[in-house]
Motif scaffolding. Structure first.
Motif, PDB file in Angstrom:
ATOM      1  N   MET A  56      33.840  54.055  30.042  1.00  0.00           N
ATOM      2  CA  MET A  56      32.784  53.170  29.566  1.00  0.00           C
ATOM      3  C   MET A  56      32.168  52.441  30.744  1.00  0.00           C
ATOM      4  N   LYS A  57      31.033  51.819  30.509  1.00  0.00           N
ATOM      5  CA  LYS A  57      30.357  51.049  31.535  1.00  0.00           C
ATOM      6  C   LYS A  57      30.891  49.618  31.547  1.00  0.00           C
ATOM      7  N   MET A  58      30.835  48.990  32.724  1.00  0.00           N
ATOM      8  CA  MET A  58      31.256  47.589  32.836  1.00  0.00           C
ATOM      9  C   MET A  58      30.439  46.701  31.901  1.00  0.00           C
ATOM     10  N   LYS A  59      29.142  46.953  31.824  1.00  0.00           N
ATOM     11  CA  LYS A  59      28.275  46.127  30.993  1.00  0.00           C
ATOM     12  C   LYS A  59      28.676  46.192  29.527  1.00  0.00           C
ATOM     13  N   SER A  60      29.088  47.370  29.068  1.00  0.00           N
ATOM     14  CA  SER A  60      29.499  47.530  27.672  1.00  0.00           C
ATOM     15  C   SER A  60      30.760  46.732  27.388  1.00  0.00           C
ATOM     16  N   LEU A  61      31.711  46.782  28.308  1.00  0.00           N
ATOM     17  CA  LEU A  61      32.963  46.054  28.120  1.00  0.00           C
ATOM     18  C   LEU A  61      32.759  44.552  28.227  1.00  0.00           C
ATOM     19  N   GLU A  62      31.899  44.129  29.123  1.00  0.00           N
ATOM     20  CA  GLU A  62      31.714  42.706  29.414  1.00  0.00           C
ATOM     21  C   GLU A  62      31.317  41.905  28.178  1.00  0.00           C
ATOM     22  N   GLN A  63      30.534  42.496  27.290  1.00  0.00           N
ATOM     23  CA  GLN A  63      30.046  41.759  26.130  1.00  0.00           C
ATOM     24  C   GLN A  63      31.147  41.462  25.114  1.00  0.00           C
ATOM     25  N   TYR A  64      32.292  42.145  25.233  1.00  0.00           N
ATOM     26  CA  TYR A  64      33.394  41.903  24.304  1.00  0.00           C
ATOM     27  C   TYR A  64      34.462  40.960  24.864  1.00  0.00           C
ATOM     28  N   LEU A  65      34.255  40.481  26.079  1.00  0.00           N
ATOM     29  CA  LEU A  65      35.217  39.577  26.701  1.00  0.00           C
ATOM     30  C   LEU A  65      34.800  38.128  26.488  1.00  0.00           C
ATOM     31  N   PRO A  66      35.774  37.216  26.321  1.00  0.00           N
ATOM     32  CA  PRO A  66      35.441  35.794  26.188  1.00  0.00           C
ATOM     33  C   PRO A  66      34.704  35.297  27.424  1.00  0.00           C
ATOM     34  N   SER A  67      33.435  34.936  27.258  1.00  0.00           N
ATOM     35  CA  SER A  67      32.610  34.568  28.411  1.00  0.00           C
ATOM     36  C   SER A  67      33.075  33.291  29.088  1.00  0.00           C
ATOM     37  N   GLY A  68      33.779  32.421  28.373  1.00  0.00           N
ATOM     38  CA  GLY A  68      34.259  31.190  28.980  1.00  0.00           C
ATOM     39  C   GLY A  68      35.433  31.397  29.908  1.00  0.00           C
ATOM     40  N   LYS A  69      36.045  32.586  29.848  1.00  0.00           N
ATOM     41  CA  LYS A  69      37.225  32.877  30.674  1.00  0.00           C
ATOM     42  C   LYS A  69      36.954  33.974  31.699  1.00  0.00           C
ATOM     43  N   PHE A  70      36.133  34.937  31.332  1.00  0.00           N
ATOM     44  CA  PHE A  70      35.887  36.087  32.206  1.00  0.00           C
ATOM     45  C   PHE A  70      34.541  35.932  32.910  1.00  0.00           C
ATOM     46  N   ILE A  71      34.556  36.112  34.224  1.00  0.00           N
ATOM     47  CA  ILE A  71      33.347  35.967  35.024  1.00  0.00           C
ATOM     48  C   ILE A  71      33.174  37.191  35.909  1.00  0.00           C
ATOM     49  N   ARG A  72      31.963  37.668  35.964  1.00  0.00           N
ATOM     50  CA  ARG A  72      31.640  38.779  36.873  1.00  0.00           C
ATOM     51  C   ARG A  72      31.423  38.193  38.262  1.00  0.00           C
ATOM     52  N   VAL A  73      32.190  38.660  39.230  1.00  0.00           N
ATOM     53  CA  VAL A  73      32.086  38.136  40.594  1.00  0.00           C
ATOM     54  C   VAL A  73      31.516  39.173  41.563  1.00  0.00           C
ATOM     55  N   HIS A  74      31.363  40.390  41.075  1.00  0.00           N
ATOM     56  CA  HIS A  74      30.883  41.496  41.903  1.00  0.00           C
ATOM     57  C   HIS A  74      30.414  42.571  40.944  1.00  0.00           C
ATOM     58  N   ARG A  75      29.519  43.442  41.373  1.00  0.00           N
ATOM     59  CA  ARG A  75      29.059  44.504  40.469  1.00  0.00           C
ATOM     60  C   ARG A  75      30.214  45.381  39.991  1.00  0.00           C
ATOM     61  N   SER A  76      31.311  45.382  40.749  1.00  0.00           N
ATOM     62  CA  SER A  76      32.453  46.229  40.406  1.00  0.00           C
ATOM     63  C   SER A  76      33.654  45.461  39.885  1.00  0.00           C
TER      64      SER A  76
END
Length: 256
Positions: A180-200
């Motif tokens: 799967m793509k990172m973007k697809s997974l990211e939307q299902y993670l709690p945004s208050g806890k998970f932060i994207r720090v790099h494209r990877s």
């Protein structure tokens, strides 16, 4: 009330189609919504949302299964039923729940149906509790042709590699790999806890113990903080950093 999955069967081979229809009729939690000899015949009922699950052949005239899968709504899951093993990877890229090779046994069929039922139950539980991405305590991903449930509180970080993600948890030395793509997974993670720090990389901030030299340290692994995501990361740190002066973090300065 017993949970029921409404099913459509799409296959240009009458015998193969009848076999799957028979399996559906003998399975208590499945209900046959329709049987179709071509994908074009099934477009209307599926687009109108009359099916929860589609058993879909791949090699068909006019519109093949892979092409048709692209227009199936995301709330309707797909199980490919085909004689061609080489399409398996492409099938899972179309978000297929399972991939069955003909001739299909009832036990194989039932395994796929149970996966679909599990997905439906979890989906409705989330909906009934007004669940939002920030409330998610677990995610379910496909890994090595299996569905794996992961407690999000156990995730340390996630690494993206083109069409794959690697999910690293604190209680296992091995990662869980999913197509799967990172973007697809990211939307299902709690945004208050998970932060994207790099494209990877996406990190669970509750698991971050050490930050040094513009890197997050997880044991022997160093995760870079890229300029693209640095501002959002710094804002998060400022809101959680204890200082002598409540105004000290308002300058916008970052010492990362």
């Amino acid at each position: 009330m017993e949970q029921k999955l409404k099913c459509c069967v799409i296959d240009d081979e009458p015998l193969a189609r009848d076999l799957i229809c028979g399996f559906i009729n003998k399975t208590p939690f499945l209900e046959l919504e329709g049987s179709y000899a071509s994908a074009s015949e099934a477009i209307r009922p599926i687009i109108e949302g009359r099916a929860d699950l589609v058993f879909l052949d791949i090699q068909m005239p006019e519109l093949n299964g892979m092409e048709f899968a692209k227009v199936i709504p995301p709330d309707c899951r797909i199980v490919f039923v085909t004689a061609y093993e080489q399409y398996a990877i492409d099938g899972f890229r179309q978000n297929a729940l399972d991939y069955l090779l003909k001739p299909v046994s009832y036990s194989e069929f039932l395994t796929a149906a149970n996966r679909a039922l599990q997905w439906k139950v979890l989906k409705e539980q989330a909906s009934s509790s007004n669940n939002t991405p920030d409330d998610n305590h677990y995610i379910i991903v496909k890994s090595e042709y299996k569905l794996v449930q992961i407690d999000t509180s156990r995730i340390s970080y996630i690494e993206g590699l083109k069409d794959y993600v690697k999910i690293y948890t604190e209680d296992s030395p091995n990662c869980i790999m999913s197509l799967m793509k990172m973007k697809s997974l990211e939307q299902y993670l709690p945004s208050g806890k998970f932060i994207r720090v790099h494209r990877s990389f996406i990190v669970n901030m509750e698991k971050v113990k050490l930050i040094e030299r513009n890197r997050i340290v997880f044991g022997k692994t160093y995760i870079p903080i890229s300029d693209t995501y640095k501002d959002a990361f710094t804002t998060y740190l400022q809101s959680h950093t204890v200082t002598d002066s409540p105004n000290e973090n308002q300058s916008g300065r970052s010492d990362l």
